[in-house]
Design an enzyme around this catalytic site. Structure first.
Site, PDB file in Angstrom:
ATOM      1  N   CYS A 195     118.973 -21.781  22.358  1.00 35.93           N
ATOM      2  CA  CYS A 195     120.125 -22.152  21.520  1.00 35.93           C
ATOM      3  C   CYS A 195     121.274 -22.765  22.309  1.00 35.93           C
ATOM      4  CB  CYS A 195     120.613 -20.923  20.764  1.00 35.93           C
ATOM      5  SG  CYS A 195     119.288 -20.091  19.879  1.00 35.93           S
TER       6      CYS A 195
ATOM      7  N   HIS B 225     129.942 -19.302  19.251  1.00 40.62           N
ATOM      8  CA  HIS B 225     128.507 -19.293  18.971  1.00 40.62           C
ATOM      9  C   HIS B 225     128.283 -18.619  17.622  1.00 40.62           C
ATOM     10  CE1 HIS B 225     124.294 -19.599  19.839  1.00 40.62           C
ATOM     11  NE2 HIS B 225     124.117 -18.288  19.794  1.00 40.62           N
TER      12      HIS B 225
ATOM     13  N   HIS C  36     122.335 -21.825  11.862  1.00 43.00           N
ATOM     14  CA  HIS C  36     122.146 -21.920  13.314  1.00 43.00           C
ATOM     15  C   HIS C  36     121.104 -22.987  13.624  1.00 43.00           C
ATOM     16  CE1 HIS C  36     121.805 -21.163  17.428  1.00 43.00           C
ATOM     17  NE2 HIS C  36     121.429 -19.895  17.442  1.00 43.00           N
TER      18      HIS C  36
END
Length: 414
Positions: free
Chosen positions: A164, A304, A342
């Site tokens: 990620c 995040h 995400h």
């Protein structure tokens, strides 16, 4: 060795809330969610039946149908955003400068959809039925490879894949290549298309995804007490980075300067962050050292903020640790994943663009769905409504990935 200054001169984006930077940014400031029910495969037996999907994408705006057939969608998304960014930058590639313009675009997972269909063809029909384009249509570096071929970019050609943190790491390392003279311009970022049966099943089996199937648009709720996991998203975010004097000489539009890049490792757990936020804090502190700024100078952190029970709290602890008491009191922190979901390997680059836009427009996008905030966090999480700011000079973007890989970027207003 003295570093050269690096600036952002072009940006491109495909996201669950829009197929350009402009449309995505407008939607985010309005607090619009891009989370929808999955309809491109049967989700009846899946624990999670929704995701942040790219909508209305027409590959023929960017490539021929013939070429598109040789590419998984993650490659198509990355090329589309890359072409948008190059066109936005006005950077012309010719024989004289081609070797000084490179590409750094990665993906966290790569061509999952064509891996699934390729495996199915192998099992059901045998090896002769596997496409000759199977490998180049699925491997992570083929966004960079295809874009360099299409646009004649002969400089550094890399594809960092760090889960990620992929998109952010590609931007950070591309900026360093320019800073230390390996290139004069780089096309950098990440792309992902993991909303496939195997992708949804895999993250679902790991209990990582929200299962709020009755209210998909309320499922991604960073820092809310009722959060129950992240929402998978697809898309791409690409920047054109350029050496400052090079950009200035050609009269380029300059969005912001890349002034800080930091990395770290948690050395803690495969999928969970260090509970005290120390891993993320190390990346933020490294970025601030690189930028030569203090915590009090950071006006906004695009977090995040994935909407997981452990990750959200750990990140706030890390922000407070890195920015210090004075910095924490004045900083605005929000998670645009509350609207996009995400995007895995594309998350860091999409959010880097959002961070730059916050400096350009002096607007901070909200954290939607923050109805019942976790107690004791002690930071302004910009709930529900975008916030107008004044004289914000520096903004930070965080990305943290499986395996404990962390990255932070700091941009300066120009």
């Amino acid at each position: 060795m003295s570093k050269r200054r690096v600036v952002v001169t072009g940006m491109g984006m495909l996201s669950p809330v829009g197929n350009t930077v402009e449309s995505s940014w407008k939607a985010l400031l309005a607090g619009q969610s891009g989370i929808v029910n999955i309809e491109h495969f049967d989700t009846t037996n899946f624990s999670t039946r929704f995701a942040g999907l790219v909508k209305g994408f027409d590959c023929e705006q960017y490539m021929s149908k013939k070429d598109a057939r040789k590419m998984d969608l993650f490659i198509q998304y990355g090329i589309a955003a890359g072409i948008q960014a190059l066109e936005d930058s006005g950077l012309e590639v010719n024989e004289e400068n081609a070797a000084r313009i490179g590409v750094a675009i990665g993906s966290g997972i790569g061509g999952l959809e064509l891996i699934e269909t390729g495996h199915q063809a192998l099992i059901e029909k045998g090896p002769r039925k596997v496409s000759p384009f199977f490998v180049p249509s699925t491997i992570v570096n083929m966004i960079a490879g295809n874009l360099s071929i299409m646009r004649g970019l002969r400089g550094p050609n890399i594809a960092i894949s760090t889960a990620c943190t992929t998109g952010l790491h590609n931007i950070g390392h591309a900026a360093r290549m320019i800073a230390y003279g390996d290139a004069d311009a780089m096309v950098a970022g990440g792309a992902e298309k993991a909303s496939t049966p195997l992708g949804m099943a895999g993250f679902g089996a790991a209990k990582a995804l929200s299962t709020r199937n009755d209210e998909p648009q309320k499922a991604s709720r960073p820092w809310d007490k009722d959060r129950d996991g992240f929402v998978l998203g697809d898309g791409a975010g690409i920047m054109v980075l350029e050496e400052y004097e090079h950009a200035k000489a050609r009269g380029a539009k300059i969005y912001a300067e890349v002034v800080g890049f930091g990395m770290s490792g948690d050395a803690y757990h495969m999928t969970s962050p260090s509970e005290d936020g120390s891993g993320g804090a190390l990346a933020m502190e490294a970025a601030m050292r690189d930028a030569g700024v203090t915590g009090e100078q950071i006006g906004y952190v695009n977090a995040h903020g994935t909407s997981t029970p452990a990750g959200d709290v750990a990140e706030v602890k890390g922000i407070k640790r890195a920015l210090g008491e004075a910095g924490t009191k004045q900083v605005l922190v929000s998670s645009t994943k509350s609207m996009t979901g995400h995007l895995l390997g594309a998350a860091g680059s999409v959010e880097a663009i959002i961070t730059v836009m916050s400096l350009v427009d002096q607007m901070v996008p909200p954290t939607i769905n923050l109805d019942n905030p976790e107690e004791g966090l002690g930071v302004d999480l910009v709930p529900h409504v975008a916030r107008k700011v004044e004289s914000m000079e520096y903004a930070m973007c965080n990305s943290f990935g499986f395996g404990g890989t962390n990255g932070s970027l700091i941009f300066k207003r120009m």
